[in-house]
Design an enzyme around this catalytic site. Sequence first.
Site, PDB file in Angstrom:
ATOM      1  N   ASP A 189       0.826  -1.207   0.000  1.00 20.43           N
ATOM      2  CA  ASP A 189       0.000   0.000   0.000  1.00 20.43           C
ATOM      3  C   ASP A 189       0.861   1.257   0.000  1.00 20.43           C
ATOM      4  OD1 ASP A 189      -2.738  -0.963   0.101  1.00 20.43           O
ATOM      5  OD2 ASP A 189      -2.243  -1.745   2.089  1.00 20.43           O
ATOM      6  N   ASP A 215     -10.502  -5.319  -1.038  1.00 15.34           N
ATOM      7  CA  ASP A 215      -9.542  -4.871  -0.027  1.00 15.34           C
ATOM      8  C   ASP A 215     -10.257  -4.068   1.043  1.00 15.34           C
ATOM      9  OD1 ASP A 215      -7.402  -3.931   1.429  1.00 15.34           O
ATOM     10  OD2 ASP A 215      -6.538  -2.731  -0.187  1.00 15.34           O
TER      11      ASP A 215
END
Length: 222
Positions: free
Chosen positions: A35, A175
């Site tokens: 991320d 996600d």
Amino acid sequence: MREQIRISPSILAADFLNLGAELASVSNADFIHYDVMDGDFVPNISFGPGLLRAVKRGTDLPVDVHMMVSNPDEVFRDYLDAGADILTFHMETAKHAHRIVDEIHKRGRRAAVAINPGTAVSSLDAIIDYLDMVLVMSVNPGFSGQQFIEHTYTQLNKLKALCSSHVVRPLIEIDGGISPKNAAQVVAAGANVLVGGSAVFDAPDHARAVEEMILPRDLSVS
């Protein structure tokens, strides 16, 4: 039909002081989820291309880079140079989405687009034919450990319909708030790549947590 379900542990929830060991502990996964947060598009700040190079040295798994940034057109090449195997940018912030996808493919990598919970699936209509994966956010991005947003099932159903109308089959990644408690439901709704953060790295046995994200790994999905 039969779909292979892929698991992508998010190192945002890992122990950064022991990142090499954490990567080794999920070697039974399919991808590593990386991320990137800029403190602008999302409130948190996380990793840059330098750490991505280290992650690439620490794992043989493909690295799935999710850029949560306000300027993907300007920075996406940095993550390709650092070794991203799959590069995801947000539809909400891209100025020239087709150009980004084209360059990702020219580099021999897989291209993906992400949409936030409040973004219409129809925004993908002009780009869906060119994507290797679509990431549907099931939380508002920025932090690990958030609660799954139930509207995500509607988003997944709409995305399946859009893909069907274009006769394409990109991977569909989900996600945010994914755990063994809801993994089967999101797979039934159309997801085939599951990002697990806290559900994996907060567990006593990370490898077992990967397996428990979805059992069996091959499921019948509509």
